[in-house]
Scaffold this motif. Structure first.
Motif, PDB file in Angstrom:
ATOM      1  N   TRP A 156     -19.383   8.899  12.240  1.00 38.17           N
ATOM      2  CA  TRP A 156     -19.042   8.789  10.824  1.00 38.17           C
ATOM      3  C   TRP A 156     -17.609   8.296  10.693  1.00 38.17           C
ATOM      4  CZ3 TRP A 156     -15.219  11.884   8.472  1.00 38.17           C
ATOM      5  CH2 TRP A 156     -14.781  12.995   9.209  1.00 38.17           C
ATOM      6  N   SER A 157     -17.319   7.748   9.515  1.00 33.16           N
ATOM      7  CA  SER A 157     -16.006   7.141   9.293  1.00 33.16           C
ATOM      8  C   SER A 157     -15.542   7.411   7.866  1.00 33.16           C
ATOM      9  CB  SER A 157     -16.077   5.634   9.524  1.00 33.16           C
ATOM     10  OG  SER A 157     -14.842   5.004   9.227  1.00 33.16           O
ATOM     11  N   LEU A 158     -14.241   7.611   7.725  1.00 28.85           N
ATOM     12  CA  LEU A 158     -13.588   7.695   6.417  1.00 28.85           C
ATOM     13  C   LEU A 158     -12.542   6.588   6.371  1.00 28.85           C
ATOM     14  CD1 LEU A 158     -13.066   9.218   3.725  1.00 28.85           C
ATOM     15  CD2 LEU A 158     -11.417  10.627   4.972  1.00 28.85           C
ATOM     16  N   ALA A 159     -12.510   5.824   5.278  1.00 26.25           N
ATOM     17  CA  ALA A 159     -11.645   4.644   5.258  1.00 26.25           C
ATOM     18  C   ALA A 159     -11.087   4.382   3.868  1.00 26.25           C
ATOM     19  CB  ALA A 159     -12.413   3.424   5.746  1.00 26.25           C
ATOM     20  N   PHE A 160      -9.910   3.725   3.866  1.00 24.08           N
ATOM     21  CA  PHE A 160      -9.270   3.218   2.659  1.00 24.08           C
ATOM     22  C   PHE A 160      -8.998   1.735   2.867  1.00 24.08           C
ATOM     23  CE2 PHE A 160      -8.440   7.668   2.786  1.00 24.08           C
ATOM     24  CZ  PHE A 160      -8.378   8.102   1.477  1.00 24.08           C
ATOM     25  N   GLU A 161      -9.346   0.926   1.885  1.00 23.30           N
ATOM     26  CA  GLU A 161      -9.113  -0.523   1.970  1.00 23.30           C
ATOM     27  C   GLU A 161      -8.471  -0.988   0.669  1.00 23.30           C
ATOM     28  OE1 GLU A 161     -11.709  -4.627   2.611  1.00 23.30           O
ATOM     29  OE2 GLU A 161     -12.299  -2.784   3.664  1.00 23.30           O
ATOM     30  N   ALA A 162      -7.171  -1.274   0.732  1.00 18.84           N
ATOM     31  CA  ALA A 162      -6.411  -1.651  -0.455  1.00 18.84           C
ATOM     32  C   ALA A 162      -6.468  -3.160  -0.679  1.00 18.84           C
ATOM     33  CB  ALA A 162      -4.960  -1.203  -0.318  1.00 18.84           C
ATOM     34  N   SER A 163      -6.623  -3.556  -1.935  1.00 13.60           N
ATOM     35  CA  SER A 163      -6.717  -4.973  -2.306  1.00 13.60           C
ATOM     36  C   SER A 163      -5.784  -5.261  -3.472  1.00 13.60           C
ATOM     37  CB  SER A 163      -8.165  -5.315  -2.693  1.00 13.60           C
ATOM     38  OG  SER A 163      -8.593  -4.467  -3.759  1.00 13.60           O
ATOM     39  N   GLY A 164      -5.618  -6.553  -3.758  1.00 11.46           N
ATOM     40  CA  GLY A 164      -4.792  -6.954  -4.890  1.00 11.46           C
ATOM     41  C   GLY A 164      -3.615  -7.810  -4.468  1.00 11.46           C
ATOM     42  N   GLU A 165      -2.517  -7.711  -5.211  1.00 12.14           N
ATOM     43  CA  GLU A 165      -1.319  -8.490  -4.892  1.00 12.14           C
ATOM     44  C   GLU A 165      -0.761  -8.026  -3.547  1.00 12.14           C
ATOM     45  OE1 GLU A 165       1.357  -8.668  -8.477  1.00 12.14           O
ATOM     46  OE2 GLU A 165      -0.196  -7.327  -9.238  1.00 12.14           O
ATOM     47  N   GLU A 166      -0.427  -8.976  -2.680  1.00 10.21           N
ATOM     48  CA  GLU A 166      -0.038  -8.609  -1.323  1.00 10.21           C
ATOM     49  C   GLU A 166       1.169  -7.674  -1.300  1.00 10.21           C
ATOM     50  OE1 GLU A 166       0.565 -10.735   3.045  1.00 10.21           O
ATOM     51  OE2 GLU A 166       0.024 -11.935   1.287  1.00 10.21           O
ATOM     52  N   ALA A 167       2.109  -7.877  -2.191  1.00 15.06           N
ATOM     53  CA  ALA A 167       3.302  -7.029  -2.221  1.00 15.06           C
ATOM     54  C   ALA A 167       2.987  -5.590  -2.630  1.00 15.06           C
ATOM     55  CB  ALA A 167       4.337  -7.620  -3.172  1.00 15.06           C
ATOM     56  N   CYS A 168       1.811  -5.374  -3.211  1.00 16.35           N
ATOM     57  CA  CYS A 168       1.446  -4.046  -3.710  1.00 16.35           C
ATOM     58  C   CYS A 168       0.460  -3.316  -2.803  1.00 16.35           C
ATOM     59  CB  CYS A 168       0.820  -4.174  -5.104  1.00 16.35           C
ATOM     60  SG  CYS A 168       1.912  -4.878  -6.362  1.00 16.35           S
ATOM     61  N   LEU A 169       0.017  -3.950  -1.727  1.00 18.66           N
ATOM     62  CA  LEU A 169      -1.086  -3.393  -0.944  1.00 18.66           C
ATOM     63  C   LEU A 169      -0.773  -2.007  -0.379  1.00 18.66           C
ATOM     64  CD1 LEU A 169      -2.371  -6.551   0.981  1.00 18.66           C
ATOM     65  CD2 LEU A 169      -3.401  -5.418  -1.000  1.00 18.66           C
ATOM     66  N   MET A 170       0.401  -1.843   0.226  1.00 23.85           N
ATOM     67  CA  MET A 170       0.710  -0.544   0.817  1.00 23.85           C
ATOM     68  C   MET A 170       0.830   0.533  -0.257  1.00 23.85           C
ATOM     69  SD  MET A 170       1.017   1.301   3.447  1.00 23.85           S
ATOM     70  CE  MET A 170       1.324   0.254   4.875  1.00 23.85           C
ATOM     71  N   ASP A 171       1.431   0.188  -1.374  1.00 27.63           N
ATOM     72  CA  ASP A 171       1.547   1.140  -2.469  1.00 27.63           C
ATOM     73  C   ASP A 171       0.168   1.515  -3.006  1.00 27.63           C
ATOM     74  OD1 ASP A 171       3.277   2.642  -4.288  1.00 27.63           O
ATOM     75  OD2 ASP A 171       2.504   1.314  -5.836  1.00 27.63           O
ATOM     76  N   ASN A 172      -0.734   0.532  -3.115  1.00 31.81           N
ATOM     77  CA  ASN A 172      -2.098   0.799  -3.570  1.00 31.81           C
ATOM     78  C   ASN A 172      -2.805   1.780  -2.642  1.00 31.81           C
ATOM     79  OD1 ASN A 172      -1.592  -1.102  -5.544  1.00 31.81           O
ATOM     80  ND2 ASN A 172      -2.811  -2.711  -4.589  1.00 31.81           N
ATOM     81  N   LEU A 173      -2.628   1.573  -1.340  1.00 28.69           N
ATOM     82  CA  LEU A 173      -3.270   2.445  -0.357  1.00 28.69           C
ATOM     83  C   LEU A 173      -2.689   3.856  -0.409  1.00 28.69           C
ATOM     84  CD1 LEU A 173      -4.223   1.501   3.273  1.00 28.69           C
ATOM     85  CD2 LEU A 173      -3.192   3.699   2.763  1.00 28.69           C
ATOM     86  N   GLN A 174      -1.365   3.959  -0.397  1.00 28.50           N
ATOM     87  CA  GLN A 174      -0.731   5.273  -0.339  1.00 28.50           C
ATOM     88  C   GLN A 174      -0.970   6.081  -1.614  1.00 28.50           C
ATOM     89  OE1 GLN A 174       3.337   4.149   0.875  1.00 28.50           O
ATOM     90  NE2 GLN A 174       2.893   5.101   2.845  1.00 28.50           N
ATOM     91  N   LYS A 175      -0.934   5.436  -2.753  1.00 29.66           N
ATOM     92  CA  LYS A 175      -1.186   6.149  -4.000  1.00 29.66           C
ATOM     93  C   LYS A 175      -2.602   6.697  -4.038  1.00 29.66           C
ATOM     94  CE  LYS A 175       2.059   4.151  -7.352  1.00 29.66           C
ATOM     95  NZ  LYS A 175       2.177   3.333  -8.589  1.00 29.66           N
ATOM     96  N   THR A 176      -3.554   5.877  -3.605  1.00 26.49           N
ATOM     97  CA  THR A 176      -4.949   6.320  -3.625  1.00 26.49           C
ATOM     98  C   THR A 176      -5.189   7.441  -2.631  1.00 26.49           C
ATOM     99  OG1 THR A 176      -5.626   4.076  -4.249  1.00 26.49           O
ATOM    100  CG2 THR A 176      -7.343   5.550  -3.436  1.00 26.49           C
ATOM    101  N   ALA A 177      -4.682   7.277  -1.416  1.00 26.69           N
ATOM    102  CA  ALA A 177      -4.887   8.308  -0.399  1.00 26.69           C
ATOM    103  C   ALA A 177      -4.226   9.621  -0.805  1.00 26.69           C
ATOM    104  CB  ALA A 177      -4.358   7.831   0.951  1.00 26.69           C
TER     105      ALA A 177
END
Length: 206
Positions: A156-177
């Motif tokens: 089994w796997s748990l995953a996060f995949e952030a999309s959108g503006e490249e400059a925002c990708l890490m922020d998108n991932l960290q906020k969601t996680a």
């Protein structure tokens, strides 16, 4: 080309009941939604920065653009983040990229998947908002909990995949996680078990 920042964990066996219940109740917009079932066929190669697969009569090629380091959430969760590029190729005639052309080839590996997923929209100064997967958004992150079956072995796997503006990708991932893990009470998720599909295939198939 699609660019994403990703964070994944893989574990052998079935999804623990407490983690599946947590995901359904706290991550899904509709806790009663049915999971997606599909088969992906991967080209096995001892190369952890390149992934090639056939999915629904489409060829997908992913390559790791950079390793972004370890992120931590609360006391029990840490994982490795990576930036990936993805290229998609489809044949309008549906004659190419069929799994039947490679099914008996040893270098191709079938992976059965049963996947729950939820897309979150990221808006500055607001918490992540779960939205329908077909909704058009500027910045977001998909959270996935997946049952895997490879060579008759369950994982089994748990995953996060952030999309959108490249400059925002890490922020998108960290906020969601951070938002998703706020009420997580499952077993520890370790950086040693955090990697992308090519590394997992190398682990399982070697």
């Amino acid at each position: 080309m699609l660019i994403s920042n990703e964070l994944r964990w893989f574990y052998p066996g079935s999804i623990p009941e407490d983690i599946e219940l947590w995901f359904k109740q706290n991550c899904l917009l509709d806790p009663l939604q049915s999971p997606e079932e599909r088969e992906d066929v991967y080209l096995y190669s001892p190369c952890d920065f390149l992934g090639i697969k056939l999915r629904q009569a489409r060829l997908e090629v992913k390559w790791r653009k950079s390793e972004l380091g370890i992120v931590r959430f609360f006391d029990s969760i840490e994982g490795k983040t990576e930036k990936w590029g993805k290229w998609l190729c489809e044949d309008s005639t549906k004659e190419s990229f069929q799994k039947t052309t490679v099914v008996n080839t040893p270098s191709w590996v079938s992976v059965q998947k049963v996947r729950y997923s939820q897309l979150y929209r990221i808006i500055p100064e607001f918490p992540p908002q779960p939205v329908s997967a077909n909704k058009s958004i500027d910045n977001g992150c998909t959270v996935e909990l997946t049952r895997l079956l490879i060579r008759e072995n369950p994982w089994w796997s748990l995953a996060f995949e952030a999309s959108g503006e490249e400059a925002c990708l890490m922020d998108n991932l960290q906020k969601t996680a951070s938002w998703v893990f706020n009420n997580y009470r499952g077993s520890k998720l370790l950086a040693a078990d955090s990697f992308a599909y090519p590394s997992w295939l190398e682990l399982v198939c070697k």
